[in-house]
Design a protein around this motif. Structure first.
Motif, short mmCIF file in Angstrom:
data_model
loop_
_atom_site.label_atom_id
_atom_site.label_comp_id
_atom_site.label_asym_id
_atom_site.label_seq_id
_atom_site.Cartn_x
_atom_site.Cartn_y
_atom_site.Cartn_z
N TYR A 85 -7.24 -14.47 -5.11
CA TYR A 85 -6.32 -15.61 -5.16
C TYR A 85 -6.27 -16.13 -6.59
N THR A 86 -5.07 -16.15 -7.17
CA THR A 86 -4.89 -16.50 -8.58
C THR A 86 -3.49 -17.06 -8.80
N PRO A 87 -3.29 -17.89 -9.81
CA PRO A 87 -1.94 -18.39 -10.09
C PRO A 87 -1.06 -17.40 -10.85
N HIS A 88 -1.61 -16.29 -11.30
CA HIS A 88 -0.78 -15.30 -12.01
C HIS A 88 -1.21 -13.89 -11.65
N ASP A 89 -0.46 -12.93 -12.15
CA ASP A 89 -0.73 -11.53 -11.83
C ASP A 89 -1.65 -10.91 -12.89
N PHE A 90 -2.32 -9.85 -12.51
CA PHE A 90 -3.14 -9.06 -13.43
C PHE A 90 -2.60 -7.64 -13.41
N SER A 91 -2.83 -6.91 -14.49
CA SER A 91 -2.42 -5.51 -14.51
C SER A 91 -3.33 -4.71 -13.58
N ASP A 92 -2.82 -3.58 -13.12
CA ASP A 92 -3.63 -2.68 -12.29
C ASP A 92 -4.90 -2.28 -13.05
N GLU A 93 -4.77 -2.06 -14.34
CA GLU A 93 -5.89 -1.64 -15.16
C GLU A 93 -6.99 -2.71 -15.19
N ASP A 94 -6.60 -3.98 -15.33
CA ASP A 94 -7.59 -5.06 -15.36
C ASP A 94 -8.34 -5.16 -14.03
N LEU A 95 -7.60 -5.03 -12.93
CA LEU A 95 -8.22 -5.13 -11.61
C LEU A 95 -9.15 -3.95 -11.34
N THR A 96 -8.70 -2.74 -11.62
CA THR A 96 -9.54 -1.57 -11.36
C THR A 96 -10.75 -1.54 -12.30
N ALA A 97 -10.58 -2.03 -13.53
CA ALA A 97 -11.71 -2.07 -14.47
C ALA A 97 -12.77 -3.06 -13.98
N ALA A 98 -12.35 -4.19 -13.45
CA ALA A 98 -13.31 -5.18 -12.93
C ALA A 98 -14.09 -4.60 -11.76
N VAL A 99 -13.41 -3.91 -10.87
CA VAL A 99 -14.08 -3.31 -9.71
C VAL A 99 -15.03 -2.20 -10.17
N ALA A 100 -14.60 -1.39 -11.12
CA ALA A 100 -15.45 -0.31 -11.64
C ALA A 100 -16.68 -0.87 -12.34
N GLU A 101 -16.53 -2.00 -13.01
CA GLU A 101 -17.65 -2.65 -13.69
C GLU A 101 -18.72 -3.10 -12.69
N ALA A 102 -18.30 -3.39 -11.46
CA ALA A 102 -19.22 -3.86 -10.42
C ALA A 102 -20.11 -2.74 -9.90
N GLY A 103 -19.67 -1.49 -10.02
CA GLY A 103 -20.47 -0.38 -9.51
C GLY A 103 -19.60 0.83 -9.21
N ASP A 104 -20.10 1.70 -8.37
CA ASP A 104 -19.42 2.95 -8.05
C ASP A 104 -18.42 2.74 -6.91
N TYR A 105 -17.38 1.96 -7.21
CA TYR A 105 -16.35 1.63 -6.22
C TYR A 105 -15.01 2.10 -6.75
N THR A 106 -14.09 2.41 -5.83
CA THR A 106 -12.78 2.93 -6.21
C THR A 106 -11.69 2.09 -5.57
N VAL A 107 -10.74 1.64 -6.40
CA VAL A 107 -9.56 0.95 -5.88
C VAL A 107 -8.56 2.03 -5.49
N THR A 108 -8.20 2.07 -4.21
CA THR A 108 -7.28 3.09 -3.73
C THR A 108 -5.85 2.57 -3.61
N GLU A 109 -5.69 1.24 -3.57
CA GLU A 109 -4.35 0.66 -3.43
C GLU A 109 -4.40 -0.79 -3.89
N ILE A 110 -3.29 -1.23 -4.51
CA ILE A 110 -3.13 -2.63 -4.89
C ILE A 110 -1.83 -3.12 -4.27
N ILE A 111 -1.94 -4.19 -3.50
CA ILE A 111 -0.77 -4.73 -2.80
C ILE A 111 -0.50 -6.12 -3.34
N ARG A 112 0.73 -6.33 -3.79
CA ARG A 112 1.12 -7.64 -4.34
C ARG A 112 2.13 -8.29 -3.43
#
Length: 81
Positions: free
Chosen positions: A54-81
């Protein structure tokens, strides 16, 4: 007058999350992004978990997947806006 008057919800489908520690790590990394109001994870240990950002603005796919990857060995398979 602000251009962003209401919150946006971005849903991420994430694989590799299998416990509450995974939820904590992914939530913390996404919550650290600027202007994220909250993160809600629906854990599915045997498959794909749903992560709502939940956010007031959008993030790039790259920013979102990088944050998840930074958390550990997780993979973003889909982003729904």
């Amino acid at each position: 007058m602000a251009t962003e008057e209401f919150d946006r919800t971005i849903e991420l489908k994430v694989t590799g999350m299998n416990c509450e520690n995974c939820v904590k790590h992914v939530s913390a990394e996404l919550d650290a992004l600027p202007d994220v109001n909250s993160v809600l994870v629906t854990l599915n240990p045997e498959g794909t978990s749903s992560v709502l950002v939940y956010t007031p603005h959008d993030f790039s796919d790259e920013d979102l997947t990088a944050a998840v990857a930074e958390a550990g060995d997780y993979t973003v398979t889909e982003i729904i806006r």
